[in-house]
Design an enzyme around this catalytic site. Structure first.
Site, PDB file in Angstrom:
ATOM      1  N   THR A 120     -30.220-110.866  -8.528  1.00  0.00           N
ATOM      2  CA  THR A 120     -29.299-109.953  -7.847  1.00  0.00           C
ATOM      3  C   THR A 120     -28.481-110.657  -6.768  1.00  0.00           C
ATOM      4  O   THR A 120     -28.997-111.507  -6.037  1.00  0.00           O
ATOM      5  CB  THR A 120     -30.110-108.810  -7.210  1.00  0.00           C
ATOM      6  N   SER A 158     -26.863-104.153 -10.960  1.00  0.00           N
ATOM      7  CA  SER A 158     -27.007-103.684 -12.338  1.00  0.00           C
ATOM      8  C   SER A 158     -26.211-104.559 -13.281  1.00  0.00           C
ATOM      9  O   SER A 158     -26.624-104.835 -14.404  1.00  0.00           O
ATOM     10  CB  SER A 158     -26.481-102.244 -12.439  1.00  0.00           C
ATOM     11  N   GLU A 172     -40.977-107.518 -17.565  1.00  0.00           N
ATOM     12  CA  GLU A 172     -40.758-107.121 -16.167  1.00  0.00           C
ATOM     13  C   GLU A 172     -40.792-105.598 -16.051  1.00  0.00           C
ATOM     14  O   GLU A 172     -41.420-105.036 -15.159  1.00  0.00           O
ATOM     15  CB  GLU A 172     -39.415-107.667 -15.672  1.00  0.00           C
ATOM     16  N   GLN A 213     -46.577 -82.884  -0.130  1.00  0.00           N
ATOM     17  CA  GLN A 213     -46.515 -81.447   0.169  1.00  0.00           C
ATOM     18  C   GLN A 213     -47.922 -80.844   0.246  1.00  0.00           C
ATOM     19  O   GLN A 213     -48.225 -80.071   1.140  1.00  0.00           O
ATOM     20  CB  GLN A 213     -45.678 -80.728  -0.901  1.00  0.00           C
ATOM     21  N   GLY A 261     -49.798 -81.143   3.343  1.00  0.00           N
ATOM     22  CA  GLY A 261     -49.271 -80.469   4.530  1.00  0.00           C
ATOM     23  C   GLY A 261     -48.797 -81.492   5.557  1.00  0.00           C
ATOM     24  O   GLY A 261     -48.338 -82.577   5.198  1.00  0.00           O
ATOM     25  N   GLU A 276     -30.636 -95.289 -14.270  1.00  0.00           N
ATOM     26  CA  GLU A 276     -29.385 -95.135 -15.019  1.00  0.00           C
ATOM     27  C   GLU A 276     -29.192 -96.299 -15.987  1.00  0.00           C
ATOM     28  O   GLU A 276     -28.740 -96.111 -17.125  1.00  0.00           O
ATOM     29  CB  GLU A 276     -28.203 -95.030 -14.051  1.00  0.00           C
TER      30      GLU A 276
END
Ligand SMILES: Cc1cc2nc3c(=O)[nH]c(=O)nc-3n(C[C@H](O)[C@H](O)[C@H](O)COP(=O)(O)OP(=O)(O)OC[C@H]3O[C@@H](n4cnc5c(N)ncnc54)[C@H](O)[C@@H]3O)c2cc1C
Ligand SMILES: Cc1cc2nc3c(=O)[nH]c(=O)nc-3n(C[C@H](O)[C@H](O)[C@H](O)COP(=O)(O)OP(=O)(O)OC[C@H]3O[C@@H](n4cnc5c(N)ncnc54)[C@H](O)[C@@H]3O)c2cc1C
Lengths: 407, 381
Positions: free
Chosen positions: B126, B132, B244, B338, B341, B369
């Protein structure tokens, strides 16, 4: 275009928008998130001086006599700063509700006015170690003793615990009574002897001095009882309105801010020879987010109108809290996805807003607790109020009253 | 459900490794997060036990084990919540490049260190302007006698600060058409002149992971450090990205399983309104939904692991697993928080860290994507 606000409401919103843009140094936001600063007091002082706290409260106490719609619009603006400053801004509006509606004239003058002026810093303590959702299961006690009450117990996860001047605290004043008639609400000054233990390490909403309060025989003058003795049920029911509306409205601001960052980014960022907004995966994710945001906003403003009205607004307010916080979380999550790897880093504030926003589904009543109330009120409404509109059961293809008898 | 690729020896190994993780890794997670890095000693300790690159042949310092052992190692580390400790990246993502494309002399030079932990590995594909779309990379490597001169910058490099060897993708032929035909892989060693590791990137999660930028300015890399053939780099990456993605899916799956378990435990202990949180139907059903998704992911993934071990083409399915399981892990994290709590929001609870850590799983190693575009393309769309 804004279809929800009147010109006057837009004007005050713009005033708060300017305040948020010009009066809040990024450095302070950063220091709070990094835990270098554990207090929102500076912000409340500034906002109080600017006269933008508790806008819906009477002018006599430092408000502006506006309404909930204006308050929600302003809260939304402060929400772009994240949940911690959003909460600092909301707190005078929350504790103020109790004083305006249930407090004595003396309490309003002594506590409300300086709080709205930003001179006193306040907090609210409901949650206890044994539970936040089960409010009436509280174990903190208040025992009358001469001209005072003696408070004993603990409150947990209190934003502003570290350095608030006073706390709105609920305690069991009659543990034997029916839970709904067992609790009272008090104004407790820090100097009465409230101890602070443990400032929590949080996922987000940092820098607000969230901590645990300990009341070890704290003596509170009877003059500091808010409302009726054993009468906290009514206060609690009303307090849901400011708690839930402010957490919803704040989330709107955070989500809008994150979405704007991601939207701009997607017009600059290129992959495969084009800006990424031109991929439907990205453009539609943004479109979905805008739709979620507008739907949530509309519901929030309807709930604000309900809160301004005479009928019990709790159902629609709870719906607004639930739908808005869920939509807003989704929007911020989408924003992060649009940004790719950089969105996960602190180069952009999306990751902070994402950590912040996660709280809004939990606090001021978890979204499951919203559902408890929504189901309760809706059932009541349908079962009692049915029959006003056309009953479509009669339109069934094969209506058969006998088939509808259930043992 | 029986996991067909596991035999009894795998299970015995898992038991031993789990104990190791409990003792040597789990207690240090918070500390490593604080330090922003996993200390080298933790790598060396893994190496001493033979837990790094177990699949390498013995002559390179490995144990000649099958991929199943790698899966177990990745699973157990993730299950303990140590998502920042990217052992899988080292052993099963980067080392395979060296093993597959290096010549014998290079293998002798690099592989034993990888197996012992003396040499920590990273891979730098990258760039700030190419994530991408890897073909858009700008780093260049031009031949200068016995060296390449490497120029460019890379970003988001995992194990970036601690690595001793980094495989760098760069263009050796700027004229190539298509551009991917001009990409080559070079192995850059720590201390190479002109190689600077940038600052650690601060992130939402993976705080114990020293993700960083790298800058190469006229960095002299010996020609003998070219991996495989010039111009084949992109093809090599496309080949190795399959494993990967599988490694990432294994990590996400194991993290989801752990988060589910923590949440179930919490919901059984924590009482509210006089009964355990998990006894409310909404919460019980939520946990049932989470458990269903986790099982679906597990079944799909196990089949995929088996296919991969058998050498079958997994391109479409691994892309499905990478996106779906990473998104699923994020759903489990969301509901897990959640159900805890307010406690789910406290850093002392592992669900809080895991929630921050797994968010990147839908982004790195190819975003959700990008996975979908691969699948769509393979469907003929
Ligand atoms: C950062 C932070 C700041 C906060 N600030 C304040 C503050 O300033 N003042 C204050 O008083 N409190 C504050 N809170 C507390 C907050 O309001 C509570 O955390 C919240 O009400 C949930 O309570 P709990 O954490 O005890 O979770 P629990 O009540 O233990 O809930 C656990 C889980 O069970 C679910 N649940 C509970 N009851 C039911 C039911 N009947 N049916 C189905 N599911 C159910 C919940 O939704 C949740 O998923 C704060 C919390 C945090 C994390
Ligand atoms: C913690 C972390 C560790 C990492 N480790 C490494 C590493 O060790 N080595 C390494 O080389 N890299 C590493 N990366 C980089 C990572 O692989 C990239 O971030 C990732 O591939 C996405 O690239 P990007 O960030 O440039 O996003 P972009 O490519 O800019 O994507 C932005 C958005 O556009 C979308 N998009 C892009 N193209 C398309 C398309 N054709 N159709 C639809 N949508 C599209 C993306 O899905 C995303 O939503 C790491 C990243 C992180 C955050």
């Amino acid at each position: 275009m804004d279809y929800l606000l009147s010109p006057e409401q837009l004007a005050v919103r713009d005033e708060v928008r300017r305040f948020v843009k010009e009066q809040v140094p990024s450095r302070m936001v950063r220091e709070m998130d990094q835990g270098e600063l554990e207090s929102g007091r500076w912000f409340v002082e500034k906002a109080g001086a600017a006269g933008i706290l508790g806008l819906r409260f009477p002018k006599a106490y430092g408000g502006r006599g506006l309404n909930w719609v204006a308050d929600v619009a302003c809260m939304e603006e402060v929400g772009v700063l994240g949940t911690s400053l959003g909460c600092a801004y909301a707190m005078p509006s929350i504790v103020g509700e109790a004083l305006v509606r249930f407090g004595t004239e003396e309490q309003k003058n002594k506590y409300l006015a300086p709080t709205l002026a930003g001179r006193l810093y306040s907090a609210e303590g409901l949650t206890e170690p044994r539970g936040g959702s089960d409010f009436f299961g509280a174990t903190t006690t208040a025992v009358a003793d001469g001209d005072e009450f003696v408070l004993s117990g603990q409150k947990r996860f209190v934003v502003g615990a570290r350095d608030s001047d006073w706390f709105l605290v609920y305690a069991k004043s009659d543990p034997q009574a029916h839970p709904h008639k067992s609790m009272s609400c008090f104004i407790v000054e820090r100097d009465f002897g409230v101890e602070v233990q443990n400032i929590y390490q949080l996922m987000g909403t940092r820098g607000g001095g969230t901590g645990r309060l300990v009341f070890d025989g704290v003596r509170v003058p009877k003059a500091n009882l808010v409302g009726e003795l054993h009468g906290a049920y009514d206060i609690f029911n009303r307090m849901m309105v400011p708690e839930r509306l402010t957490s919803a409205a704040g989330a709107l601001g955070s989500a809008r801010a994150a979405l704007e960052v991601a939207t701009r980014y997607s017009t600059r960022r290129k992959a495969f020879g084009q800006t990424i907004n031109r991929f439907q995966a990205v453009g539609f994710m943004v479109a979905d987010s805008v739709a979620l945001l507008d739907a949530a906003r509309a519901l929030c403003y309807v709930a604000a109108r309900a809160a301004d009205g005479q009928d019990d607004p709790r159902r629609i307010v709870s719906e607004a809290k639930k739908v808005t916080t869920e939509n807003c979380w989704q929007i911020i999550n989408n924003a992060m996805q649009v940004m790719g790897g950089i969105g996960y880093t602190t180069v952009y504030p999306i990751e902070r807003l994402m950590r912040d926003a996660r709280l809004s589904l939990i606090w001021t009543g978890s979204n499951q607790v919203m559902n408890l109330l929504i189901q309760h009120e809706w059932y009541k409404e349908v079962m009692q109020g049915g029959g006003k509109a056309r009953d479509v059961e009669d339109d069934a293809l094969t209506p058969d009253e006998q088939e509808k008898v259930y043992e | 459900m029986a996991r067909r690729w596991l035999d009894q020896e795998h299970e015995i190994f898992r038991e031993a490794f789990r104990r190791y993780v409990q003792k040597e890794i789990a207690p240090h997670i918070a500390e490593w997060d604080q330090q922003g890095q996993v200390p080298r000693e933790a790598w060396l300790a893994l190496g001493r036990q033979g837990y790094l690159c177990p699949w390498l042949e013995e002559r390179y310092g490995g144990s000649g084990a099958d991929f199943g052992y790698s899966v177990i190692i990745i699973e157990e580390i993730a299950r303990a919540g140590a998502l920042s400790f990217m052992v899988g990246l080292h052993s099963d993502i980067v080392t395979p490049y060296l093993h597959a494309f290096a010549n014998e002399e290079q293998r002798q030079r690099w592989l034993p260190g990888a197996a012992s932990g003396q040499s920590i590995l990273a891979i730098a594909m990258t760039e700030p302007d190419a994530g991408s779309d890897l073909q858009a990379m700008r780093a260049t490597a031009s031949k200068d006698g016995e060296h390449y001169l490497l120029n460019g910058s890379k970003t988001f490099i995992s194990n970036g600060q601690c690595c001793d060897l980094v495989i760098v993708a760069a263009k050796t032929d700027l004229q190539a058409d298509p551009a991917r035909g001009g990409i080559s892989l070079l192995v850059v060693e720590e201390g190479a002149p002109g190689f600077v590791k940038g600052n650690k990137l601060k992130k939402m999660g993976l705080h114990g992971q020293d993700t960083c930028e790298m800058v190469f300015s006229d960095c002299r890399v010996p020609a003998a450090n070219l991996l495989g053939r010039e111009g084949r780099g992109f093809a090599y990456m496309m080949e190795k990205l399959q494993q990967e993605r599988l490694v990432c899916a294994v990590m996400s799956q194991a993290a989801a399983e752990a988060m589910l378990r923590w949440t179930v435990d919490y919901c059984q202990e924590r009482r509210i309104f006089g009964r355990p949180v998990g006894q409310f139907q909404h919460n019980a059903f939520k946990l049932a939904e989470m458990a269903t998704e986790v099982e679906l992911g597990r079944a799909f993934l196990d089949e995929l692991i088996e296919d991969h071990m058998a050498g079958r083409d997994i391109v479409s399915k691994v892309s499905m697993a990478k996106w779906w399981i990473s998104e699923m892990a994020n759903r489990v994290a969301y509901h897990g928080v959640q159900l805890h709590g307010g406690y789910g929001y406290m850093e002392e609870y592992p669900i809080c860290r895991a929630y921050r850590d797994v968010r990147v799983h839908t982004i790195f190693a190819g975003t959700t994507e990008v996975m979908k575009s691969i699948i769509a393309k393979r469907m003929g769309l």
